[in-house]
Design an enzyme around this catalytic site. Sequence first.
Site, PDB file in Angstrom:
ATOM      1  N   GLY A  46       3.416   5.046 -10.970  1.00  0.00           N
ATOM      2  CA  GLY A  46       3.769   3.079 -10.684  1.00  0.00           C
ATOM      3  C   GLY A  46       3.376   2.452 -11.258  1.00  0.00           C
ATOM      4  O   GLY A  46       2.424   2.279 -12.423  1.00  0.00           O
ATOM      5  N   GLN A  51       0.129  -6.367 -12.368  1.00  0.00           N
ATOM      6  CA  GLN A  51       0.081  -5.754 -14.199  1.00  0.00           C
ATOM      7  C   GLN A  51       0.665  -6.336 -15.276  1.00  0.00           C
ATOM      8  O   GLN A  51       0.611  -5.791 -16.255  1.00  0.00           O
ATOM      9  CB  GLN A  51      -0.351  -4.030 -14.099  1.00  0.00           C
ATOM     10  CG  GLN A  51      -0.845  -3.270 -12.935  1.00  0.00           C
ATOM     11  CD  GLN A  51      -0.841  -2.044 -13.322  1.00  0.00           C
ATOM     12  OE1 GLN A  51       0.490  -1.471 -12.285  1.00  0.00           O
ATOM     13  NE2 GLN A  51      -1.524  -0.960 -13.949  1.00  0.00           N
ATOM     14  N   CYS A  91      -5.613   4.335 -14.784  1.00  0.00           N
ATOM     15  CA  CYS A  91      -4.827   3.075 -14.358  1.00  0.00           C
ATOM     16  C   CYS A  91      -4.384   2.310 -16.044  1.00  0.00           C
ATOM     17  O   CYS A  91      -5.178   2.527 -16.522  1.00  0.00           O
ATOM     18  CB  CYS A  91      -5.584   2.386 -13.717  1.00  0.00           C
ATOM     19  SG  CYS A  91      -5.017   0.928 -13.402  1.00  0.00           S
ATOM     20  N   LEU A  92      -2.802   3.021 -15.661  1.00  0.00           N
ATOM     21  CA  LEU A  92      -2.926   2.145 -16.720  1.00  0.00           C
ATOM     22  C   LEU A  92      -3.093   0.492 -17.557  1.00  0.00           C
ATOM     23  O   LEU A  92      -3.395   0.711 -18.635  1.00  0.00           O
ATOM     24  CB  LEU A  92      -1.229   1.767 -17.129  1.00  0.00           C
ATOM     25  CG  LEU A  92      -0.179   2.829 -16.816  1.00  0.00           C
ATOM     26  CD1 LEU A  92       0.935   1.961 -16.214  1.00  0.00           C
ATOM     27  CD2 LEU A  92      -0.395   3.725 -18.078  1.00  0.00           C
ATOM     28  N   HIS A 133      -2.415   2.377  -4.542  1.00  0.00           N
ATOM     29  CA  HIS A 133      -2.894   2.421  -5.662  1.00  0.00           C
ATOM     30  C   HIS A 133      -2.267   1.363  -5.945  1.00  0.00           C
ATOM     31  O   HIS A 133      -3.062  -0.028  -6.686  1.00  0.00           O
ATOM     32  CB  HIS A 133      -2.886   3.285  -6.889  1.00  0.00           C
ATOM     33  CG  HIS A 133      -3.148   3.120  -7.744  1.00  0.00           C
ATOM     34  ND1 HIS A 133      -4.462   3.521  -8.662  1.00  0.00           N
ATOM     35  CD2 HIS A 133      -3.205   2.097  -8.523  1.00  0.00           C
ATOM     36  CE1 HIS A 133      -4.859   3.298 -10.008  1.00  0.00           C
ATOM     37  NE2 HIS A 133      -3.547   2.129  -9.869  1.00  0.00           N
ATOM     38  N   GLU A 134      -1.156   0.832  -5.931  1.00  0.00           N
ATOM     39  CA  GLU A 134      -0.184   0.372  -6.566  1.00  0.00           C
ATOM     40  C   GLU A 134      -1.019  -1.300  -5.458  1.00  0.00           C
ATOM     41  O   GLU A 134      -0.337  -2.515  -6.020  1.00  0.00           O
ATOM     42  CB  GLU A 134       1.411   0.322  -6.208  1.00  0.00           C
ATOM     43  CG  GLU A 134       1.426   1.272  -7.859  1.00  0.00           C
ATOM     44  CD  GLU A 134       0.823   1.359  -8.302  1.00  0.00           C
ATOM     45  OE1 GLU A 134       0.179   0.272  -9.503  1.00  0.00           O
ATOM     46  OE2 GLU A 134       0.999   2.703  -9.579  1.00  0.00           O
ATOM     47  N   HIS A 137      -3.819  -3.523  -6.616  1.00  0.00           N
ATOM     48  CA  HIS A 137      -3.396  -3.706  -6.903  1.00  0.00           C
ATOM     49  C   HIS A 137      -2.477  -5.688  -6.961  1.00  0.00           C
ATOM     50  O   HIS A 137      -2.739  -7.019  -7.634  1.00  0.00           O
ATOM     51  CB  HIS A 137      -2.246  -3.909  -8.248  1.00  0.00           C
ATOM     52  CG  HIS A 137      -2.807  -2.610  -9.691  1.00  0.00           C
ATOM     53  ND1 HIS A 137      -3.385  -2.997 -10.468  1.00  0.00           N
ATOM     54  CD2 HIS A 137      -2.771  -1.440  -9.790  1.00  0.00           C
ATOM     55  CE1 HIS A 137      -3.949  -1.773 -11.097  1.00  0.00           C
ATOM     56  NE2 HIS A 137      -3.123  -0.759 -10.512  1.00  0.00           N
TER      57      HIS A 137
HETATM   58  O1  GNR Z   1      -0.055   6.284 -13.946  1.00  0.00           O
HETATM   59  C1  GNR Z   1      -1.067   6.514 -12.570  1.00  0.00           C
HETATM   60  N1  GNR Z   1      -1.176   7.812 -12.678  1.00  0.00           N
HETATM   61  C2  GNR Z   1      -1.892   7.305 -11.317  1.00  0.00           C
HETATM   62  C3  GNR Z   1      -2.412   8.770 -10.871  1.00  0.00           C
HETATM   63  C4  GNR Z   1      -3.085   8.973  -9.651  1.00  0.00           C
HETATM   64  C5  GNR Z   1      -3.466   7.710  -8.866  1.00  0.00           C
HETATM   65  C6  GNR Z   1      -2.899   6.701  -8.978  1.00  0.00           C
HETATM   66  C7  GNR Z   1      -2.310   6.358 -10.390  1.00  0.00           C
HETATM   67  S1  GNR Z   1      -1.259   4.831 -10.364  1.00  0.00           S
HETATM   68  C8  GNR Z   1      -0.719   5.111 -12.639  1.00  0.00           C
HETATM   69  C9  GNR Z   1      -0.518   4.076 -13.130  1.00  0.00           C
HETATM   70  C10 GNR Z   1      -0.705   2.733 -12.436  1.00  0.00           C
HETATM   71  O2  GNR Z   1      -1.794   2.139 -12.938  1.00  0.00           O
HETATM   72  N2  GNR Z   1      -0.362   2.158 -11.744  1.00  0.00           N
HETATM   73  O3  GNR Z   1      -0.985   0.679 -11.217  1.00  0.00           O
HETATM   74 NI    NI Z   2      -2.829   0.732 -11.753  1.00  0.00          NI
END
Ligand code: GNR
Ligand code: NI
Length: 173
Positions: A46, A51, A91-92, A133-134, A137
């Site tokens: 995601g 980001q 999270c990236l 999660h997104e 952000h």
């Molecule tokens: O790549 C991602 N893996 C992930 C694993 C578990 C819960 C959420 C994520 S999102 C993350 C990519 C990211 O940072 N998206 O904002």
């Molecule tokens: Ni993230």
Amino acid sequence: MTILKILEFPDPKLRITASPIDTFNDELQETIDDMFETMYAAPGIGLAATQVDIHKRLLVTDISAEKNQPYVMINPEVTKNEGNINSNEGCLSIPGYQDDVARYETISIKYLDRHGVSHEEELNGLLAICVQHEIDHLNGKLFIDYLSEAKRQKIRKLIQKQEKYSTNTESAG
Ligand code: GNR
Ligand code: NI
């Protein structure tokens, strides 16, 4: 297409609240394509526009191994939620760190696709987790905000160390 630079914690730009999108032009289509390329290259499942320093309410996700389930969600809104689940997240924008956070198990989500067409769907499993999660952000929130301040302090130090290391290896060639 272009691979975009991903902002990393504790960059204050990750705290900006993204604004709704009302124009579905070529520039938006390019941004979406660049975000998919950036997400797949990372690799990640995601990516929120926040980001990549674009403060608009736009996210992309693809939880498939084959990269054949791309979703674009514009102005996403959770309209229903049900159940709770523990989720081990990364999270990236916080490289090298994972931890458990609580999420809704099932959500209903209303969003516009890349053409501005409205959809409402029920999601569960990893896709539901990823979308939560997104959306966080887009609201300037990171999964580590659910953890203790002591843990966040450790993560700050970890990221500082990683930065020093990558700077050293770059200068050493
Ligand atoms: O790549 C991602 N893996 C992930 C694993 C578990 C819960 C959420 C994520 S999102 C993350 C990519 C990211 O940072 N998206 O904002
Ligand atoms: Ni993230």
